[in-house]
Write an enzyme that holds these catalytic residues in place. Structure first.
Site, PDB file in Angstrom:
ATOM      1  N   ASP A   1       1.689  10.380   3.014  1.00  0.00           N
ATOM      2  CA  ASP A   1       0.759   9.538   0.657  1.00  0.00           C
ATOM      3  C   ASP A   1       0.967  10.333   0.136  1.00  0.00           C
ATOM      4  O   ASP A   1      -0.423  10.650  -0.676  1.00  0.00           O
ATOM      5  CB  ASP A   1      -0.260   9.369   1.210  1.00  0.00           C
ATOM      6  CG  ASP A   1      -0.523   8.444   0.203  1.00  0.00           C
ATOM      7  OD1 ASP A   1       0.227   8.069  -0.262  1.00  0.00           O
ATOM      8  OD2 ASP A   1      -1.443   8.081   0.328  1.00  0.00           O
TER       9      ASP A   1
ATOM     10  N   LYS B   1       0.654  12.790  -5.850  1.00  0.00           N
ATOM     11  CA  LYS B   1      -0.385  12.771  -6.017  1.00  0.00           C
ATOM     12  C   LYS B   1      -1.005  12.904  -4.502  1.00  0.00           C
ATOM     13  O   LYS B   1      -0.074  13.807  -3.636  1.00  0.00           O
ATOM     14  CB  LYS B   1      -0.755  10.310  -6.264  1.00  0.00           C
ATOM     15  CG  LYS B   1       0.030   9.755  -5.365  1.00  0.00           C
ATOM     16  CD  LYS B   1      -0.348  10.061  -3.883  1.00  0.00           C
ATOM     17  CE  LYS B   1      -1.438   9.225  -3.388  1.00  0.00           C
ATOM     18  NZ  LYS B   1      -1.741   7.761  -3.893  1.00  0.00           N
TER      19      LYS B   1
ATOM     20  N   LEU C   1      -0.421   4.501   1.045  1.00  0.00           N
ATOM     21  CA  LEU C   1      -0.841   5.241   2.144  1.00  0.00           C
ATOM     22  C   LEU C   1       0.698   4.404   3.006  1.00  0.00           C
ATOM     23  O   LEU C   1       1.085   4.591   3.484  1.00  0.00           O
ATOM     24  CB  LEU C   1      -1.943   4.888   1.912  1.00  0.00           C
ATOM     25  CG  LEU C   1      -2.105   5.237   3.872  1.00  0.00           C
ATOM     26  CD1 LEU C   1      -2.126   6.677   3.990  1.00  0.00           C
ATOM     27  CD2 LEU C   1      -3.889   5.150   4.261  1.00  0.00           C
TER      28      LEU C   1
ATOM     29  N   ASP D   1       0.466   4.568  -6.961  1.00  0.00           N
ATOM     30  CA  ASP D   1       0.663   6.048  -7.445  1.00  0.00           C
ATOM     31  C   ASP D   1      -0.369   6.791  -8.812  1.00  0.00           C
ATOM     32  O   ASP D   1      -0.372   5.395  -8.908  1.00  0.00           O
ATOM     33  CB  ASP D   1       1.435   7.412  -6.049  1.00  0.00           C
ATOM     34  CG  ASP D   1       1.464   6.240  -5.353  1.00  0.00           C
ATOM     35  OD1 ASP D   1       0.532   5.997  -4.427  1.00  0.00           O
ATOM     36  OD2 ASP D   1       2.557   6.530  -4.124  1.00  0.00           O
TER      37      ASP D   1
ATOM     38  N   GLU E   1      -2.604   4.861 -11.088  1.00  0.00           N
ATOM     39  CA  GLU E   1      -3.747   6.047 -10.156  1.00  0.00           C
ATOM     40  C   GLU E   1      -3.825   6.765 -11.612  1.00  0.00           C
ATOM     41  O   GLU E   1      -3.536   7.230 -12.424  1.00  0.00           O
ATOM     42  CB  GLU E   1      -4.296   6.042  -9.128  1.00  0.00           C
ATOM     43  CG  GLU E   1      -3.442   6.942  -7.754  1.00  0.00           C
ATOM     44  CD  GLU E   1      -2.886   7.478  -7.030  1.00  0.00           C
ATOM     45  OE1 GLU E   1      -3.967   8.478  -6.946  1.00  0.00           O
ATOM     46  OE2 GLU E   1      -2.930   6.442  -6.262  1.00  0.00           O
TER      47      GLU E   1
ATOM     48  N   ASP F   1       1.093  -0.784  -4.908  1.00  0.00           N
ATOM     49  CA  ASP F   1       0.263   0.588  -5.599  1.00  0.00           C
ATOM     50  C   ASP F   1       1.099   1.412  -5.395  1.00  0.00           C
ATOM     51  O   ASP F   1       1.694   2.142  -4.500  1.00  0.00           O
ATOM     52  CB  ASP F   1      -0.349   1.173  -3.632  1.00  0.00           C
ATOM     53  CG  ASP F   1      -0.843   2.002  -4.350  1.00  0.00           C
ATOM     54  OD1 ASP F   1      -1.398   2.856  -4.940  1.00  0.00           O
ATOM     55  OD2 ASP F   1      -1.458   2.999  -2.668  1.00  0.00           O
TER      56      ASP F   1
ATOM     57  N   SER G   1      -6.927   9.656  -1.776  1.00  0.00           N
ATOM     58  CA  SER G   1      -8.159  10.041  -1.930  1.00  0.00           C
ATOM     59  C   SER G   1      -8.792   9.755  -1.147  1.00  0.00           C
ATOM     60  O   SER G   1     -10.306  10.649  -1.728  1.00  0.00           O
ATOM     61  CB  SER G   1      -8.473   8.475  -3.129  1.00  0.00           C
ATOM     62  OG  SER G   1      -7.266   7.969  -3.709  1.00  0.00           O
TER      63      SER G   1
ATOM     64  N   SER H   1       1.214  -1.041  -0.278  1.00  0.00           N
ATOM     65  CA  SER H   1      -0.279  -0.424   0.199  1.00  0.00           C
ATOM     66  C   SER H   1       0.441   1.317  -0.247  1.00  0.00           C
ATOM     67  O   SER H   1       2.039   1.031   1.191  1.00  0.00           O
ATOM     68  CB  SER H   1      -0.807  -0.157   1.290  1.00  0.00           C
ATOM     69  OG  SER H   1      -1.088   1.214   1.645  1.00  0.00           O
TER      70      SER H   1
END
Length: 544
Positions: free
Chosen positions: A60, A122, A50, A89, A116, A87, A125, A48
């Site tokens: 993050d 980023k 995050l 990003d 994403e 993940d 979210s 992840s």
């Protein structure tokens, strides 16, 4: 017949992504948590963004560089055998960065990456998602194509994550982007939502159908029954950040308890034992490897310290403790002995206790008790120590619990390959008190230049040698090889079979060995040791 090799990690992940069953991934953020996820039975791991950034202590927001993420992923990959989905990003830049990322992930055996469709750097979210700008569709499709062109493993997967719901653009935009990303080569679509109910992702899946696998992250709509996801044909469910969040809760509580109580009693039985950490680190594998690959060193050496006697000569100092526990510079004599052995890597130490044995309690030592210390001598103590080994013999130095020494003495003894080796101090004049250790030594050659490259052996040892025969004094150290340990056991058994030898000391052992024709190698030294045999010796020991 050789067992077939397991499928590659990339093929394992692709099989999960394309499975007709609902599959699950669990978050991990370092090598230890990755191993925990694997041991729990998960077939794949979500690395992840995050939690990776959180364990670094940064936001993050791409504050951790992509190379730092890669270094961390390598530890996670090395710690596990199941595939990892990163993940990724926004891909850490443009199409060029994306291609370099894919190559680096493949080098580290990472099975897949999810990117994403937002802008670099980023923002998470769940932080004002509706205000976050989305990436241009064509630019993001180019990034997907670049990533797929860069991969060399045909099974490596790229998941396109759609943030249309997060950013407030609605279902039509989500479907338009999903179709574009699918045509660009994405192996799967991750549809994300910040609602506490699954309405958005269910609406998307109903319209999208089965054109390609769909991945979801139900962090916000956690109350939804998992069977709902099965019924709607989702491919993967990611439990995205829960190991880190669970760990934070426990760490906060533990830290507060430690601060308030100022002791460990209140938490020790509520946390993992250190042995469990060692197990997760695979410490046992390293120990086995050390046996196979390391040269002969302290890991295969042992020591026996004979410390059963009181030490009557020290009077009141040994009224409540044996001589080995009398302090010198604030530490017991035994502690100084253990430190000297530990310094050269000898950690396997057996101490024979007797008088006031409960006072001999230093940590990380093996204790053998001679409860008959008052009626027996050194050979009984040594025999008990050998029997405690249960036949598992190593090269071993036998020494006393009241003799201080420089670490080079056990070093030179262990370096000598012969089975029986003793240390003899050739500067013996005026050292008559050392006869307690077994006496003076006559050797095949005195210590001289001529003896420098010669193999010197013991001829006799005792208290009453003629002066002209004395070449030194035995210092209380005997090295016995692992090959000779069984012979030592048998000799001791024979000697002690006679009740008259119950109080026999080490000098009688040497006499018996010499009588049997056993060669005892002599290594000369000059000083660097001290027998604590009186109050004056204690004073001298303070400056040793």
């Amino acid at each position: 017949m050789n067992k077939p090799s397991p499928p590659s990690r990339t093929r394992q992940f692709k099989g999960l992504l394309q499975s007709d069953q609902l599959e699950f991934l669990c978050e991990a953020h370092n090598g230890l948590s990755a191993r925990i996820v694997e041991e729990a039975g998960f077939k794949s791991i979500w690395a992840s963004g995050l939690t990776l950034s959180a364990q670094f202590g940064v936001r993050d927001n791409n504050e951790a560089s992509w190379t730092q993420i890669l270094d961390h992923l390598e530890f996670m990959s090395d710690a596990t055998r199941v595939p990892i989905l990163l993940d990724g990003d926004t891909g850490y830049g443009n199409f060029n960065n994306m291609q370099r990322l894919i190559r680096k992930l493949e080098q580290r055996r990472i099975a897949a990456v999810c990117i994403e469709d937002k802008l670099f750097p980023k923002t998470n979210s769940f932080l004002k998602g509706e205000t976050q700008p989305m990436a241009d569709v064509e630019e993001f499709c180019g990034k997907i194509k670049a990533g797929k062109d860069a991969q060399t493993d045909e099974d490596f997967c790229l998941i396109a994550r759609i943030e249309a719901f997060i950013c407030g653009w609605g279902l039509a935009e989500a479907l338009k982007r999903a179709e574009a990303y699918h045509r660009a080569g994405a192996d799967g679509i991750l549809i994300h939502s910040a609602l506490s109910v699954p309405d958005e992702i269910l609406a998307f899946k109903q319209e999208w159908g089965n054109r390609c696998p769909v991945v979801i992250v139900p962090t916000k709509y956690y109350a939804t029954l998992t069977d709902v996801f099965r019924q709607h044909g989702f491919s993967l469910v990611i439990w995205a950040n829960h190991l880190l969040r669970a760990a934070v809760t426990v760490m906060q509580k533990t830290a507060r308890t430690l601060k308030e109580n100022e002791n460990l009693f209140s938490i020790e039985d509520k946390i993992a034992p250190v042995a469990e950490i060692f197990r997760l680190q695979d410490a046992a594998e390293l120990q086995e490897a050390e046996k196979r690959y390391l040269p002969h060193n302290g890991t295969s050496l042992a020591g026996i310290v004979l410390a059963a006697s009181r030490g009557n000569e020290l009077g009141e100092l040994t009224q409540d403790r044996p001589k080995t526990m009398v302090p010198i510079q604030g530490l017991p004599i035994l502690s100084h002995i253990v430190d000297a052995y530990n310094t050269i890597g000898i950690k396997n130490l057996t101490v024979v206790r007797g008088y006031k044995k409960e006072a001999v309690s230093l940590p990380n030592l093996t204790y053998v008790d001679n409860d008959d210390f008052a009626k027996t001598g050194e050979l009984v103590s040594l025999f008990k120590a050998l029997k405690s080994k249960n036949g598992d013999f190593q090269d071993t130095i036998i020494s006393y619990g009241d003799v201080l020494f420089n670490k080079h003495i056990p070093q030179i003894l262990f370096q000598e390959p012969e089975d029986w080796v003793i240390a003899v101090d050739s500067v013996w004049e005026g050292k008559t008190s050392y006869t307690r250790l077994g006496g003076f030594a006559e050797c095949t050659l005195p210590n001289s230049r001529k003896a420098f490259n010669a193999n010197i052996y013991l001829k006799q040892l005792g208290r009453d040698l003629p002066r002209e025969s004395i070449h030194g004094v035995w210092m209380g150290f005997l090295k016995v090889s692992a090959n000779a340990a069984e012979q030592l056991h048998d000799v001791l058994e024979d000697v002690l079979a006679d009740p008259a030898n119950a109080k026999a000391g080490m000098s009688q052992l040497f006499q018996e060995l010499l009588k049997r024709g056993v060669p005892i190698r002599v290594l000369y030294t000059v000083g660097h040791w001290l027998d604590i045999n009186c109050l004056d010796d204690l004073v001298q020991a303070g400056h040793f």
